[in-house]
Motif scaffolding. Structure first.
Motif, PDB file in Angstrom:
ATOM      1  N   THR A   1       0.993  30.591   1.104  1.00 32.41           N
ATOM      2  CA  THR A   1       0.875  30.027   2.454  1.00 32.41           C
ATOM      3  C   THR A   1       2.205  29.380   2.850  1.00 32.41           C
ATOM      4  O   THR A   1       2.981  28.962   1.986  1.00 32.41           O
ATOM      5  N   PRO A   2       2.499  29.224   4.130  1.00 25.29           N
ATOM      6  CA  PRO A   2       1.680  29.663   5.276  1.00 25.29           C
ATOM      7  C   PRO A   2       1.849  31.156   5.545  1.00 25.29           C
ATOM      8  O   PRO A   2       2.761  31.790   5.028  1.00 25.29           O
ATOM      9  N   GLU A   3       0.950  31.685   6.344  1.00 24.72           N
ATOM     10  CA  GLU A   3       0.991  33.093   6.744  1.00 24.72           C
ATOM     11  C   GLU A   3       0.691  33.159   8.250  1.00 24.72           C
ATOM     12  O   GLU A   3      -0.414  32.775   8.651  1.00 24.72           O
ATOM     13  N   PRO A   4       1.612  33.626   9.072  1.00 23.31           N
ATOM     14  CA  PRO A   4       2.976  34.058   8.734  1.00 23.31           C
ATOM     15  C   PRO A   4       3.881  32.860   8.468  1.00 23.31           C
ATOM     16  O   PRO A   4       3.460  31.705   8.614  1.00 23.31           O
TER      17      PRO A   4
ATOM     18  N   SER B   1      -3.967  39.398 -17.699  1.00 24.30           N
ATOM     19  CA  SER B   1      -4.541  39.684 -16.385  1.00 24.30           C
ATOM     20  C   SER B   1      -3.468  39.562 -15.304  1.00 24.30           C
ATOM     21  O   SER B   1      -2.442  38.913 -15.501  1.00 24.30           O
ATOM     22  N   VAL B   2      -3.736  40.193 -14.168  1.00 21.69           N
ATOM     23  CA  VAL B   2      -2.812  40.179 -13.031  1.00 21.69           C
ATOM     24  C   VAL B   2      -3.630  39.951 -11.764  1.00 21.69           C
ATOM     25  O   VAL B   2      -4.672  40.597 -11.562  1.00 21.69           O
ATOM     26  N   ALA B   3      -3.153  39.060 -10.913  1.00 24.15           N
ATOM     27  CA  ALA B   3      -3.842  38.803  -9.646  1.00 24.15           C
ATOM     28  C   ALA B   3      -3.496  39.898  -8.639  1.00 24.15           C
ATOM     29  O   ALA B   3      -2.429  40.516  -8.707  1.00 24.15           O
ATOM     30  N   ALA B   4      -4.400  40.143  -7.716  1.00 23.74           N
ATOM     31  CA  ALA B   4      -4.094  41.045  -6.611  1.00 23.74           C
ATOM     32  C   ALA B   4      -3.052  40.374  -5.719  1.00 23.74           C
ATOM     33  O   ALA B   4      -3.089  39.161  -5.500  1.00 23.74           O
ATOM     34  N   GLY B   5      -2.096  41.158  -5.226  1.00 27.61           N
ATOM     35  CA  GLY B   5      -1.028  40.597  -4.408  1.00 27.61           C
ATOM     36  C   GLY B   5      -1.515  40.001  -3.095  1.00 27.61           C
ATOM     37  O   GLY B   5      -2.435  40.534  -2.463  1.00 27.61           O
ATOM     38  N   ASP B   6      -0.903  38.883  -2.696  1.00 27.57           N
ATOM     39  CA  ASP B   6      -1.219  38.246  -1.425  1.00 27.57           C
ATOM     40  C   ASP B   6      -0.042  38.457  -0.472  1.00 27.57           C
ATOM     41  O   ASP B   6       1.094  38.044  -0.755  1.00 27.57           O
ATOM     42  N   TYR B   7      -0.296  39.109   0.657  1.00 23.15           N
ATOM     43  CA  TYR B   7       0.765  39.489   1.600  1.00 23.15           C
ATOM     44  C   TYR B   7       1.200  38.313   2.459  1.00 23.15           C
ATOM     45  O   TYR B   7       0.376  37.522   2.952  1.00 23.15           O
ATOM     46  N   VAL B   8       2.526  38.208   2.631  1.00 21.41           N
ATOM     47  CA  VAL B   8       3.099  37.188   3.501  1.00 21.41           C
ATOM     48  C   VAL B   8       3.993  37.876   4.536  1.00 21.41           C
ATOM     49  O   VAL B   8       4.913  38.636   4.180  1.00 21.41           O
ATOM     50  N   ASP B   9       3.712  37.600   5.796  1.00 19.32           N
ATOM     51  CA  ASP B   9       4.508  38.145   6.909  1.00 19.32           C
ATOM     52  C   ASP B   9       5.618  37.151   7.227  1.00 19.32           C
ATOM     53  O   ASP B   9       5.366  36.022   7.632  1.00 19.32           O
ATOM     54  N   VAL B  10       6.866  37.589   7.021  1.00 19.08           N
ATOM     55  CA  VAL B  10       8.021  36.731   7.298  1.00 19.08           C
ATOM     56  C   VAL B  10       8.589  37.080   8.673  1.00 19.08           C
ATOM     57  O   VAL B  10       8.929  38.246   8.944  1.00 19.08           O
ATOM     58  N   GLN B  11       8.713  36.080   9.530  1.00 18.01           N
ATOM     59  CA  GLN B  11       9.167  36.305  10.905  1.00 18.01           C
ATOM     60  C   GLN B  11      10.525  35.674  11.160  1.00 18.01           C
ATOM     61  O   GLN B  11      10.956  34.782  10.454  1.00 18.01           O
TER      62      GLN B  11
END
Length: 301
Positions: free
Chosen positions: A205-208, A291-301
Motif C-alpha cells: 500500500t498505497p495503491e496507486p 511457501s510464496v505469497a501471490a504477488g500484490d500489484y501496485v500501480d505507480v503514477q
C-alpha cells in the motif's frame, strides 16, 4: 490415528502379538482401511504393556524376511486437514516357502520417530521377482485432523517395514496358534522429512502510489498447527525475502530480506519505481515447508 508406545518395536517380534488379533487381518483382501491401522495401533499398545519376548510364552516365530532398497520421497508436507501420502517401494527377501501374494500375508512400510509411528491406511502390495524376492509398494498416510501428529513431530523420521505371515491361521478361530505365525520387522531403512505446511500473505500500500513515494509492504507467515488443526503465526526470527516483478516481466527478483516478528508478522518499506507486483518468499526450514505469497500489484503514477 496416532500410534505411540513406550517400548520400541522396531526389529523384533514384540509387535506381532497384537497385530494378529483383528479378525479382518486374516484375509488381507477383505481388510478395510480402518482394519489395518487399528491393527497397528494394537501392536503399539501391546508393546507398551510389556516385552513379549520375555513375558510371553506364546510368541510368533521370527519370519526369515529382510527389507532393502527402501525408497521414499524427500518430504511429506502436511497441512491441517485431509490425507497426505507418500509412496514407498522396497525389496522383500524371504524364504522360498513364503508366499508374499497369499491373502493372509501382510507387509507394509512405516515411519518412526522416538515412540511415534506413521503407517499407511492399507498394506503394501508385492510382486514376486524370484522365488525368494519381491518388489513391494505401499504408502505412508498422514491424517493430521485424526491426531496423527504433534507439532513437535516435525522433522526427520526413519523408515521401516514389517511383514506378517499367518500361515492359514485364523485369529478369530478357537484353535488359533500364534506360534505358527511368522513376523519380521526392520528399521533404519531410510529417512524422510515430515514437515508443517506454511502460508504467506502480502499487501502493498498505497495503491496507486506516486513514483518515488514510500510503499509499505506487510504480510504474515503462518504454518500448520497439527494439534489444533489451524494455521498459526510462525515464531519471530524467520528470514523472508521481499521480491518484485515488473508488470512487463515474468521474473521476480529479490529486493531485500527481513525477519518475522511476533505471530509471524512481516513489515518493510520500499520506494515506488515502476508498476509491478510485490510478494514475500520463504525458503522453509527442516520443520516447515517453503511457501510464496501471490504477488500484490501496485500501480505507480
Amino acid at each position: 490415528m496416532r500410534i505411540r508406545a513406550t517400548v520400541a518395536a522396531v526389529g523384533g517380534a514384540l509387535a506381532l502379538s497384537a497385530l494378529v488379533v483383528p479378525a479382518a487381518q486374516a484375509d488381507a483382501s477383505a481388510a478395510t482401511a480402518d482394519d489395518y491401522r487399528a491393527a497397528v495401533a494394537k501392536v503399539r499398545q501391546a508393546a507398551a504393556a510389556g516385552d513379549a519376548r520375555t513375558a510371553r510364552v506364546d510368541q510368533p516365530y521370527p519370519l526369515n524376511a529382510t527389507f532393502s532398497n527402501f525408497k521414499i520421497g524427500k518430504a511429506i508436507k502436511v497441512g491441517i486437514s485431509g490425507t497426505y501420502s507418500t509412496t514407498v517401494s522396497y525389496t522383500l527377501t524371504h524364504d522360498a516357502d513364503v508366499d508374499v501374494t497369499a491373502p493372509d500375508f501382510l507387509t507394509g512400510p512405516y515411519l518412526y520417530r522416538g515412540d511415534a509411528t506413521l503407517f499407511g491406511i492399507e498394506p503394501a502390495t508385492c510382486t514376486g521377482t524370484t522365488a525368494t524376492t519381491a518388489t513391494c509398494t505401499g504408502k505412508i498416510d498422514v491424517l493430521p485432523a485424526e491426531g496423527d501428529l504433534l507439532n513437535s513431530d516435525a522433522g526427520t523420521w526413519k523408515g521401516a517395514a514389517l511383514a506378517i505371515d499367518y500361515n492359514g491361521q485364523d485369529p478369530e478361530g478357537f484353535d488359533f496358534d500364534i506360534t505358527q505365525v511368522g513376523y519380521a520387522d526392520q528399521g533404519g531403512l531410510g529417512t524422510t522429512l515430515v514437515q508443517r505446511r506454511s502460508q504467506l500473505t502480502v499487501n502493498a500500500t498505497p495503491e496507486p502510489v506516486k513514483k518515488g513515494a514510500t510503499i509499505t509492504v506487510t504480510g504474515k507467515l503462518t504454518r500448520a498447527d497439527w494439534e489444533n488443526t489451524k494455521y498459526v503465526g510462525i515464531p519471530s526470527g524467520q528470514t523472508v525475502k521481499l521480491q518484485f516483478r515488473k508488470a512487463s516481466s515474468s521474473t521476480y527478483t529479490d529486493v531485500k530480506s527481513i525477519t518475522t516478528t511476533s505471530g509471524g508478522a512481516l513489515k518493510t518499506y520500499v520506494k515506488a519505481g515502476v508498476d509491478g507486483y510485490y510478494r514475500f518468499s520463504y525458503a522453509g526450514i527442516t520443520s516447515t515447508v517453503a511457501s510464496v505469497a501471490a504477488g500484490d500489484y501496485v500501480d505507480v503514477q
